[in-house]
Design a protein around this motif. Structure first.
Motif, short mmCIF file in Angstrom:
data_model
loop_
_atom_site.label_atom_id
_atom_site.label_comp_id
_atom_site.label_asym_id
_atom_site.label_seq_id
_atom_site.Cartn_x
_atom_site.Cartn_y
_atom_site.Cartn_z
N SER A 37 -29.48 53.68 24.42
CA SER A 37 -29.25 52.31 23.94
C SER A 37 -28.26 51.61 24.87
O SER A 37 -27.63 52.24 25.71
CB SER A 37 -28.72 52.33 22.51
N GLU A 38 -28.12 50.32 24.68
CA GLU A 38 -27.22 49.52 25.50
C GLU A 38 -25.81 50.09 25.44
O GLU A 38 -25.35 50.50 24.37
CB GLU A 38 -27.17 48.09 24.95
N LYS A 39 -25.12 50.09 26.54
CA LYS A 39 -23.76 50.60 26.56
C LYS A 39 -22.89 49.78 25.61
O LYS A 39 -22.96 48.55 25.56
CB LYS A 39 -23.18 50.51 27.98
N GLY A 40 -22.10 50.47 24.79
CA GLY A 40 -21.21 49.76 23.87
C GLY A 40 -21.83 49.47 22.52
O GLY A 40 -21.13 49.22 21.57
N SER A 41 -23.17 49.49 22.44
CA SER A 41 -23.77 49.24 21.13
C SER A 41 -23.77 50.52 20.32
O SER A 41 -23.50 51.60 20.83
CB SER A 41 -25.20 48.72 21.30
N GLU A 42 -24.04 50.40 19.02
CA GLU A 42 -24.02 51.56 18.14
C GLU A 42 -25.09 52.56 18.57
O GLU A 42 -26.17 52.17 18.99
CB GLU A 42 -24.29 51.10 16.70
N ARG A 43 -24.75 53.82 18.47
CA ARG A 43 -25.68 54.88 18.87
C ARG A 43 -26.95 54.82 18.03
O ARG A 43 -26.90 54.67 16.82
CB ARG A 43 -24.98 56.24 18.69
N GLU A 58 -22.83 56.81 29.81
CA GLU A 58 -22.18 57.79 28.94
C GLU A 58 -23.11 58.98 28.76
O GLU A 58 -24.31 58.82 28.74
CB GLU A 58 -21.93 57.16 27.56
N PRO A 59 -22.54 60.18 28.56
CA PRO A 59 -23.43 61.32 28.34
C PRO A 59 -24.22 61.13 27.05
O PRO A 59 -23.68 60.66 26.05
CB PRO A 59 -22.46 62.51 28.22
N ILE A 60 -25.48 61.45 27.10
CA ILE A 60 -26.32 61.30 25.91
C ILE A 60 -26.22 62.58 25.09
O ILE A 60 -26.36 63.67 25.62
CB ILE A 60 -27.80 61.03 26.33
N PRO A 61 -25.92 62.45 23.78
CA PRO A 61 -25.83 63.67 22.96
C PRO A 61 -27.16 64.40 22.92
O PRO A 61 -28.20 63.82 23.16
CB PRO A 61 -25.46 63.14 21.57
N GLU A 62 -27.05 65.66 22.58
CA GLU A 62 -28.26 66.48 22.61
C GLU A 62 -29.14 66.24 21.40
O GLU A 62 -28.71 65.72 20.39
CB GLU A 62 -27.86 67.96 22.64
#
Ligand code: NAG
Length: 382
Positions: free
Chosen positions: A343-349, A32-36
């Motif tokens: 972080s792991e895909k699907g886990s909380e940001r 997923e794209p990582i927020p800035e």
């Protein structure tokens, strides 16, 4: 020639190295794209007391203005904690400078947050004990000064663009400056960023002050209503001295009276003068109520340095900048960063939150606090 080119190449490579790394991490192909990274830079300046030259030095030293005294575009918020007036002659020039910077900041997508100190309020109620006769001459006459401080340029600026209390969010999800802190429901759990804000008043928020909540609007409503009553007086009561101390306008409420009193936010000194242990035992309850992590105040000068207490929860930024005191030229910088942690895909940001609080002086800088936290959640701008 050749070695110079080599040097330039190495310098450029070093300069861009971190950017390249970030781009690789942000590569959206398989994740997923990582927020800035979000950053917010704030500079706060204390009591200026009629000294334009020192005010300009401090603004330039802190990177707020360029060498011409114009907005430099390096920061997001300039905060001034009041007491621009009295003990010096540059009243008009200083208030006009603030309005100029406010306009320039606006155009640059930044903001100037101005506060009324006890000296602005003293002038508004006709207590002119600290007004220099030479300063009155810069207005022309007592009547001209009264006019400019009420219905004139300065009085209108106070009413439109100054508040007596300020709450500055460190993150946009908390809303624009001076959004009230209101817990969602009684006993609601604090959210990770609910208190990610700075509080500003000139004097201090006494723990027993009855108008702490909702913060900051309960205080600012009193300020607005009292200022309107003072401005509406026609004619303006003759100032003290040489005349008797003027009565407050008829219709002034008890809450408005207490607002400009010794235990109100303009005059209270407890956070500066209480013994460390006592101050630190009381500070968390106030911060909790007002939805802030730090209280930043002027009013009680320390001529040598900005005072940080209780791990930077209490910060007193009045260093007697004006030549009337001859204290240290100083500014406070707060730099906030919210950095996404992969972080792991699907886990909380997951985020790394950092606040660096730095005292800036003419010849040195000192980090007063560096707080780092890991927080979880989806913090979108509201
Ligand atoms: C208050 O600030 C706004 C925005 O910068 C500006 O347009 C306005 O002239 C200011 N008001 C006064 C009375 O200076």
């Amino acid at each position: 020639m050749c070695s110079l080119l080599g040097l330039v190449t190495v310098a450029l490579a070093l300069y861009f190295a971190p950017l390249v790394t970030v781009n690789v991490n942000n590569s959206p192909i398989f994740s997923e794209p990582i927020p800035e990274v979000f950053t917010r830079k704030i500079v706060a300046i204390g009591d200026l007391h009629g000294d334009l030259a020192n005010a300009l030095k401090v603004l330039h030293m802190a990177g707020v203005t360029d060498e011409h005294g114009d907005w430099a575009g390096n920061i997001d918020y300039l905060v001034q904690t009041g007491d621009i007036v009295d003990r010096g002659d540059d009243t008009i020039k200083l208030y006009m400078l603030m309005e100029k910077l406010r306009n320039q900041a606006h155009r640059a997508g930044a903001e100037v947050l101005s506060h009324l100190g006890n000296h602005e309020w003293m002038n508004a109620v006709g207590d002119w004990r600290y007004v220099y006769p030479s300063e009155i001459k810069t207005f022309g006459s007592v009547a001209a000064r009264q006019k400019m401080l009420t219905t004139g340029r300065i009085g209108r600026a106070w009413a439109q663009n100054y508040t007596s209390a300020g709450r500055l969010p460190l993150h946009p999800s908390l809303g624009p400056p001076n959004t009230d802190y209101l817990p969602v429901e009684p006993n609601a759990k604090k959210t990770p960023l609910s208190h990610a804000a700075l509080s500003f008043v000139h004097g201090g928020l006494a723990p027993a002050y009855p108008q702490l909540t909702p913060y900051p609007s309960a205080i600012n409503k009193l300020g607005e209503s009292l200022l309107a009553k003072l401005y509406a007086q026609a004619p303006q009561p003759p100032p003290h001295p040489p005349n008797a101390y003027p009565d407050l306008p008829t219709g002034t409420t008890r809450a408005e009276d207490a607002f400009i009193g010794g235990d109100g936010p303009l005059w209270y000194r407890g956070w500066a003068t209480d013994p460390e242990k006592e101050a630190c035992s009381k500070v968390d309850a106030v911060l909790e109520k007002i939805g802030a992590r730090r209280m930043i105040m002027g009013h009680t000068p320390n001529m040598d340095e900005i005072v940080s207490r209780c791990g930077g929860k209490i910060i007193i930024i009045d260093t007697g900048i004006s030549h009337a005191y001859g204290g240290a030229l100083s500014a406070l910088a707060v730099e906030y960063t919210l950095t996404p942690v992969p972080s792991e895909k699907g886990s909380e940001r997951e985020w790394q939150e950092t606040e660096v609080v730095t005292a800036i002086y003419e010849k040195r800088r000192e980090v007063l606090a560096k707080d780092e936290r890991r927080v979880f959640g989806d913090f979108t701008e509201s």
